[in-house]
Enzyme design. Structure first.
Site, PDB file in Angstrom:
ATOM      1  N   CYS A 196       0.836  -1.202   0.000  1.00  0.00           N
ATOM      2  CA  CYS A 196       0.000   0.000   0.000  1.00  0.00           C
ATOM      3  C   CYS A 196       0.868   1.248   0.000  1.00  0.00           C
ATOM      4  O   CYS A 196       1.870   1.329   0.712  1.00  0.00           O
ATOM      5  CB  CYS A 196      -0.912   0.002   1.230  1.00  0.00           C
ATOM      6  N   CYS A 207      -0.231   5.919   7.536  1.00  0.00           N
ATOM      7  CA  CYS A 207      -1.538   5.383   7.905  1.00  0.00           C
ATOM      8  C   CYS A 207      -1.396   4.447   9.098  1.00  0.00           C
ATOM      9  O   CYS A 207      -0.513   3.586   9.126  1.00  0.00           O
ATOM     10  CB  CYS A 207      -2.152   4.650   6.715  1.00  0.00           C
ATOM     11  N   CYS A 242      -2.339  -0.264   9.269  1.00  0.00           N
ATOM     12  CA  CYS A 242      -1.479  -1.453   9.199  1.00  0.00           C
ATOM     13  C   CYS A 242      -0.131  -1.155   9.840  1.00  0.00           C
ATOM     14  O   CYS A 242       0.358  -0.026   9.785  1.00  0.00           O
ATOM     15  CB  CYS A 242      -1.244  -1.877   7.748  1.00  0.00           C
ATOM     16  N   GLU A 297     -27.817 -11.507  24.751  1.00  0.00           N
ATOM     17  CA  GLU A 297     -27.119 -10.317  24.257  1.00  0.00           C
ATOM     18  C   GLU A 297     -27.677  -9.091  24.975  1.00  0.00           C
ATOM     19  O   GLU A 297     -28.862  -9.044  25.324  1.00  0.00           O
ATOM     20  CB  GLU A 297     -27.335 -10.196  22.740  1.00  0.00           C
ATOM     21  N   ASP A 314     -18.642 -15.200  22.667  1.00  0.00           N
ATOM     22  CA  ASP A 314     -17.803 -14.326  21.833  1.00  0.00           C
ATOM     23  C   ASP A 314     -17.933 -12.899  22.355  1.00  0.00           C
ATOM     24  O   ASP A 314     -18.653 -12.077  21.786  1.00  0.00           O
ATOM     25  CB  ASP A 314     -18.245 -14.423  20.371  1.00  0.00           C
ATOM     26  N   CYS A 331     -11.192 -11.708  20.301  1.00  0.00           N
ATOM     27  CA  CYS A 331     -10.308 -10.854  19.507  1.00  0.00           C
ATOM     28  C   CYS A 331      -9.160 -10.316  20.357  1.00  0.00           C
ATOM     29  O   CYS A 331      -8.417  -9.440  19.916  1.00  0.00           O
ATOM     30  CB  CYS A 331     -11.092  -9.704  18.879  1.00  0.00           C
TER      31      CYS A 331
END
EC number: 2.1.1.-
Length: 416
Positions: free
Chosen positions: A63, A75, A78, A300, A348, A374
């Site tokens: 990129c 940026c 990443c 939830e 999750d 995550c």
């Protein structure tokens, strides 16, 4: 600030190169282990001025916005495009292994599930109105500076090709130069655009927005802080082939490829369980798939997400019964007495993990658990709680949902 030449010894958890100096470690973004680099040093942070000796693992980024020489700035999306595939995959897997090891856990950890460029269907952009129009991009790392982007190899071409449309929509809604966020989800019926950080829009702005959107093709919905402003088409995504209309601004896995991989791992472990609880279920990413094999109780805290799940379940033939419950599992976890009703539990949670819920699960008789996370650190903490309660972690699989970033998803399967 001082300048000096250092040798990079390792990669840190954020993907920065780490050099060991007399006054302590120095973290150097965009430097790789084995490299000799000249840096400008401020406290424990280093900026690469030049590379004297490059690593054999260094490659050209894909990129134009990546790194210190990126167009319009560096940026912050990443941090690892300069690292070759094999060591990059090893780095991602090691994030999970080291987190588990820190809690005394050494279960089998699979190779990284690799995700491809251009697969990200959900992206959160930073935006700000300027004299030239709308600045749209990602924030520079550790900065409020927005790097205007013209390309993004991580994000779906269906989003990248509509940057001009996204800018026009954002510009029609904003009246000042304060920064705000635009979340874009690519759905089967068009882009679902959610704006946050703008207090309100007046009648004139609403008219301008409506005219702007109706003159375009491929825009399904535009919302502001969860309020739908215009919805030419209902946004539709599919969870295992089951159509769902997610709530405005609601959570969705960043890539379908990663979602499918995680779902496959989950279903393989749950097997033929008859009674399943899906905790932190969102709009039904896993619950709807699970309903093909057994009765599901989906829990939830977000009411709109539950309604989307419930509607999808009621309008899909061939599913086992799905019950839904609005409940804040951080404050009111399912208790051990409630968990006795289930053969399997899937959870999750957000990055904070599910510590309180895991303390109840650890005392339960649930036979099978699937933990999706995550955040390897909170996952390791939660797994340690479960193992203390008698569960055995049989397999952990890292999934590279967040390409070229220092973040990694993981799926852990447990049994008792």
């Amino acid at each position: 600030m001082s300048t000096q030449t250092v040798t990079i010894k390792s990669l840190g958890a954020q993907g920065d190169g780490i050099a060991h100096c007399p006054d302590g470690p120095v973290y150097v973004p965009f430097a790789l282990p084995g490299e000799t680099v000249a840096i400008a040093k401020v406290k424990d942070q280093g900026t690469v001025m030049s590379i004297t000796e490059a690593s054999a693992d260094r490659r050209d980024p894909v990129c134009r916005h990546f790194g210190p020489e990126g167009i319009n700035g560096t940026c912050g999306g990443c941090s690892l495009q300069h690292l070759a595939d094999q060591p990059y995959h090893a780095f991602k897997r090691e994030l999970v292994v080291s987190a588990l090891r820190s809690k005394g856990l050494t279960p089998p950890v699979d190779d990284l599930v690799i995700c491809r460029p251009g697969e990200r269907r959900r992206a959160v952009f930073a935006a700000r109105k300027t004299e030239k129009g709308l600045l749209l991009g990602f924030s520079q790392a550790n900065s409020h500076h927005i790097v205007a982007i013209e390309e993004c190899p991580v994000t779906s071409p269906g989003i990248v090709s509509r940057f001009d449309a996204i800018r026009a929509i954002g510009l029609s809604m904003v009246a000042n130069a304060e920064p705000f966020r635009i979340t874009v989800l690519e759905t089967l019926s068009g882009l679902d655009i959610s704006v946050e950080g703008i207090k309100s829009v007046n009648d004139k702005q609403r008219r301008t927005l409506t005219e702007t959107v109706l003159a375009m093709r491929g825009i399904a919905r535009v919302s502001l802080s969860g309020e739908i402003l215009i919805e030419p088409q209902k946004p539709i995504i599919e969870f295992g082939g089951i159509p769902v209309s997610p709530p405005a601004g609601g959570f969705t896995q960043a890539t379908k490829q990663a979602e499918d991989a995680m779902a496959e791992l989950m279903l393989a472990h749950v097997g033929k369980s008859k009674r399943i609880a899906d905790l932190f279920c969102g709009s039904g990413t896993f619950a709807l798939r699970l309903a093909r094999i057994g009765r599901v109780h989906a829990v939830e805290a977000e009411d709109k997400a539950l309604k989307a799940l419930d509607f999808a379940a009621r309008n899909t033939q061939g599913l086992k019964p799905v019950s839904v419950e609005k409940r804040d599992l951080f404050r009111r976890p399912l208790m051990t007495s409630e968990l006795k009703n289930y053969d399997a539990v899937v959870f999750d949670p957000p990055r904070a993990g599910a510590e309180v819920q895991c303390k109840e699960l650890a005392r339960s008789t649930v036979k099978k658990i699937v933990a999706v996370s995550c955040n390897p650190l909170t996952l390791a903490r939660d797994l340690a709680i479960l193992t203390e309660g008698g569960y055995r972690v049989t397999r952990v699989t890292p999934v590279d949902q967040f390409l070229w970033s220092p973040h990694v998803e993981a799926v852990a399967v447990l049994e008792k």
